[in-house]
Structures are given as C-alpha cells and as structure tokens.
Design an enzyme around this catalytic site. Sequence first.
Site, mmCIF file in Angstrom:
data_model
loop_
_atom_site.group_PDB
_atom_site.id
_atom_site.type_symbol
_atom_site.label_atom_id
_atom_site.label_comp_id
_atom_site.label_asym_id
_atom_site.label_seq_id
_atom_site.Cartn_x
_atom_site.Cartn_y
_atom_site.Cartn_z
ATOM 1 N N SER A 5 16.765 29.443 25.748
ATOM 2 C CA SER A 5 17.879 29.412 24.975
ATOM 3 C C SER A 5 19.080 28.501 25.289
ATOM 4 O O SER A 5 19.381 28.492 26.735
ATOM 5 C CB SER A 5 18.522 30.856 25.105
ATOM 6 O OG SER A 5 19.735 30.769 24.675
ATOM 7 N N HIS A 30 15.501 27.799 21.522
ATOM 8 C CA HIS A 30 16.317 28.777 20.626
ATOM 9 C C HIS A 30 17.933 28.767 20.697
ATOM 10 O O HIS A 30 18.467 28.230 21.728
ATOM 11 C CB HIS A 30 15.958 30.039 21.657
ATOM 12 C CG HIS A 30 16.573 31.369 21.028
ATOM 13 N ND1 HIS A 30 15.730 32.116 20.069
ATOM 14 C CD2 HIS A 30 17.633 32.214 21.354
ATOM 15 C CE1 HIS A 30 16.622 33.101 19.823
ATOM 16 N NE2 HIS A 30 17.524 33.212 20.590
ATOM 17 N N ASP A 32 21.583 30.182 19.442
ATOM 18 C CA ASP A 32 22.042 31.294 19.387
ATOM 19 C C ASP A 32 23.696 31.090 18.738
ATOM 20 O O ASP A 32 24.403 30.462 19.477
ATOM 21 C CB ASP A 32 22.461 31.977 20.920
ATOM 22 C CG ASP A 32 21.102 32.485 21.248
ATOM 23 O OD1 ASP A 32 20.632 33.567 20.943
ATOM 24 O OD2 ASP A 32 20.821 32.594 22.648
ATOM 25 N N MET A 34 26.865 32.857 17.618
ATOM 26 C CA MET A 34 27.514 33.942 17.501
ATOM 27 C C MET A 34 29.058 33.692 16.864
ATOM 28 O O MET A 34 29.552 32.492 16.953
ATOM 29 C CB MET A 34 27.962 34.173 18.931
ATOM 30 C CG MET A 34 26.621 34.408 19.722
ATOM 31 S SD MET A 34 26.954 34.792 21.346
ATOM 32 C CE MET A 34 25.311 34.933 22.174
ATOM 33 N N HIS A 63 19.011 31.781 15.719
ATOM 34 C CA HIS A 63 19.105 33.182 16.020
ATOM 35 C C HIS A 63 20.630 33.367 15.388
ATOM 36 O O HIS A 63 21.553 33.204 16.182
ATOM 37 C CB HIS A 63 18.827 33.727 17.373
ATOM 38 C CG HIS A 63 19.410 35.247 17.505
ATOM 39 N ND1 HIS A 63 19.267 35.681 18.807
ATOM 40 C CD2 HIS A 63 19.543 36.289 16.705
ATOM 41 C CE1 HIS A 63 19.575 36.906 18.673
ATOM 42 N NE2 HIS A 63 19.720 37.217 17.550
ATOM 43 N N MET A 65 23.792 35.363 14.825
ATOM 44 C CA MET A 65 24.508 36.767 15.354
ATOM 45 C C MET A 65 25.601 36.725 14.482
ATOM 46 O O MET A 65 26.871 36.612 15.082
ATOM 47 C CB MET A 65 24.577 36.836 16.946
ATOM 48 C CG MET A 65 23.277 37.267 17.413
ATOM 49 S SD MET A 65 23.189 36.746 19.313
ATOM 50 C CE MET A 65 22.856 35.285 19.385
ATOM 51 N N MET A 134 15.784 42.370 20.301
ATOM 52 C CA MET A 134 16.713 42.301 21.390
ATOM 53 C C MET A 134 16.438 43.145 22.562
ATOM 54 O O MET A 134 16.536 44.489 22.303
ATOM 55 C CB MET A 134 18.243 42.544 20.716
ATOM 56 C CG MET A 134 18.690 41.532 19.682
ATOM 57 S SD MET A 134 18.537 39.942 20.117
ATOM 58 C CE MET A 134 19.402 39.631 21.514
ATOM 59 N N ASP A 172 14.333 38.711 23.181
ATOM 60 C CA ASP A 172 15.278 37.988 23.601
ATOM 61 C C ASP A 172 16.326 38.739 24.379
ATOM 62 O O ASP A 172 16.874 39.696 23.833
ATOM 63 C CB ASP A 172 16.015 37.584 22.312
ATOM 64 C CG ASP A 172 17.218 36.633 22.245
ATOM 65 O OD1 ASP A 172 17.136 36.028 23.503
ATOM 66 O OD2 ASP A 172 17.804 36.294 21.433
HETATM 67 C C1 DX5 Z 1 21.996 37.102 23.494
HETATM 68 C C2 DX5 Z 1 21.190 36.001 23.072
HETATM 69 C C3 DX5 Z 1 20.063 35.517 23.948
HETATM 70 C C4 DX5 Z 1 20.544 34.852 25.218
HETATM 71 C C5 DX5 Z 1 19.381 35.169 26.173
HETATM 72 O O1 DX5 Z 1 22.999 37.501 22.566
HETATM 73 O O2 DX5 Z 1 20.769 36.319 21.780
HETATM 74 O O3 DX5 Z 1 19.114 34.530 23.070
HETATM 75 O O4 DX5 Z 1 20.773 33.562 25.095
HETATM 76 O O5 DX5 Z 1 19.766 34.815 27.387
HETATM 77 P P1 DX5 Z 1 19.350 35.337 28.560
HETATM 78 O O6 DX5 Z 1 17.942 34.958 28.643
HETATM 79 O O7 DX5 Z 1 20.092 34.868 29.539
HETATM 80 O O8 DX5 Z 1 19.518 36.860 28.453
HETATM 81 ZN ZN ZN Z 2 19.249 34.721 20.871
#
Ligand code: DX5
Ligand code: ZN
Length: 223
Positions: A5, A30, A32, A34, A63, A65, A134, A172
């Site tokens: 990630s 990956h 993320d 947000m 991903h 969110m 998740m 994840d």
């Molecule tokens: C959390 C993210 C994950 C996160 C995982 O909200 O969706 O992808 O980056 O990171 P680690 O491996 O540090 O839990």
């Molecule tokens: Zn993620």
Amino acid sequence: MLAPSVLSADFAYLQRDIQMLNDSAAHWLHIDIMDGTFVPNISFGLPVCKAIQKHATKPMDVHLMIVNPDQYLRAFQEAGAASISVHYEACTHLHRTVQFIKDLGCKAGVAINPHTPVSLLKDIIKDLDLVCLMSVNPGFGGQKFIENTYNKTTELKNLILQQNSHALIEIDGGVNSQNAIPLLKAGADVLVAGNFVFSSQNPTQTIQELCSQMATLKASKHD
Ligand code: DX5
Ligand code: ZN
C-alpha cells in the site's frame, strides 16, 4: 499476490518509493483514496494518482474509501487504475456501480468493512473480479489485524466456490509475516501490506520474503 500500500510510502520521495516497488517482487500497487467523509482521514486524490501512474510499471489497485464513488470512477480509470474497489457501505446501487467499473475496462472490486457480513455479497459475487475484506476499520495504515477476518475469508471462499465466481479475495489491513500464510490457507489471493513493508529496515527484502513465503505455500499445494 502481494499489493504493497502506497499509503505508507514517504510522499516526499514518492517517485523513489514507486521505483522501489517496480523493482521489487510485488505484484500490484495498492492505492488508498480517502475523502475524510466515508473514513475519518484524507489521504490523496487524482493528481497524486496520475503522478504515480507516470512511474508505476505494475497494475494500480485503487481502493476508494469515499462517498459517491460513481462520480469519480471514470477519472480514476483515466488516472491509471487497473482495478477499482468501492465500498459496499458507500453504494446504494452497487450493481450499477460495478457494471460501470467494468464498462470502463477495469477489474471491479467491492470492499466490505469488518462489521459487514460476507453473506450480503451473495447476489453480486458473480459480477465481481475482486472482494476486498477489510481486516481493520478503514482510514489509517498501521492498525491491528482483526482476527475474525479468518472466518470471513473462509466464508467468502465458500460463497465464491458455490456460485462459481472468479472473484479474487484481497485482505486489507494489518497484514504481516505472521498472518500472511494463515490468510492464504483460509482462501486469500491478494494481500495488501502497508506499514509492515514500509516501516521495515529493508522494504524490498520484506516484500521478497512475503512473496517467497506465498510462493512456497502455492508450490506445496500443487505437490
Ligand atoms: C486502510 C487502508 C489500507 C492500509 C493498509 O484504510 O485501506 O490499505 O493502507 O495498511 P496497513 O498494512 O499498514 O494496515
Ligand atoms: Zn486499502
């Protein structure tokens, strides 16, 4: 497969870290996204995604969110997404959203929060390329892995087999060298790892070690 990630990368040295992932044994990147509304944190958005695309040589696994993901799907496809996962909890018309992702030529994924039952995917599983379970509450890297994820992985694997779906199972959150193998044994196909990779002394070596653990397990299954 392993999908480090980028959330845990050093954003001031993003190109360096993307190059490290390019040169590593990792399979996907990956990404993320947000929005500060669906999750209590803001990460980065389209301009950064486009900047990553310029350097990444591996598929970008996005991903989302975010609330109202539909209005940004095309933009993320144009910013380089090979797969796009939306949250079950953020989509009122999930079937429509999934078809839209596929029409854009991306792999379609659905992510579910730790409290969301796998059984709610029963009527969409055949349409999916990816289910992201998740294993932490989304919003932050570096959180503790939720143990109930093993049960959910087994349950999801059974649902996929029953319905003859080709969906891959992605885990994840909180993935590390302790839980990687048990997760794969429970049926996981793709492991996301952020903090475990980037906070290690040698991220390239950590990726290599996780990937070889995974490859050894795969080889033993074929014996
Ligand atoms: C959390 C993210 C994950 C996160 C995982 O909200 O969706 O992808 O980056 O990171 P680690 O491996 O540090 O839990
Ligand atoms: Zn993620």
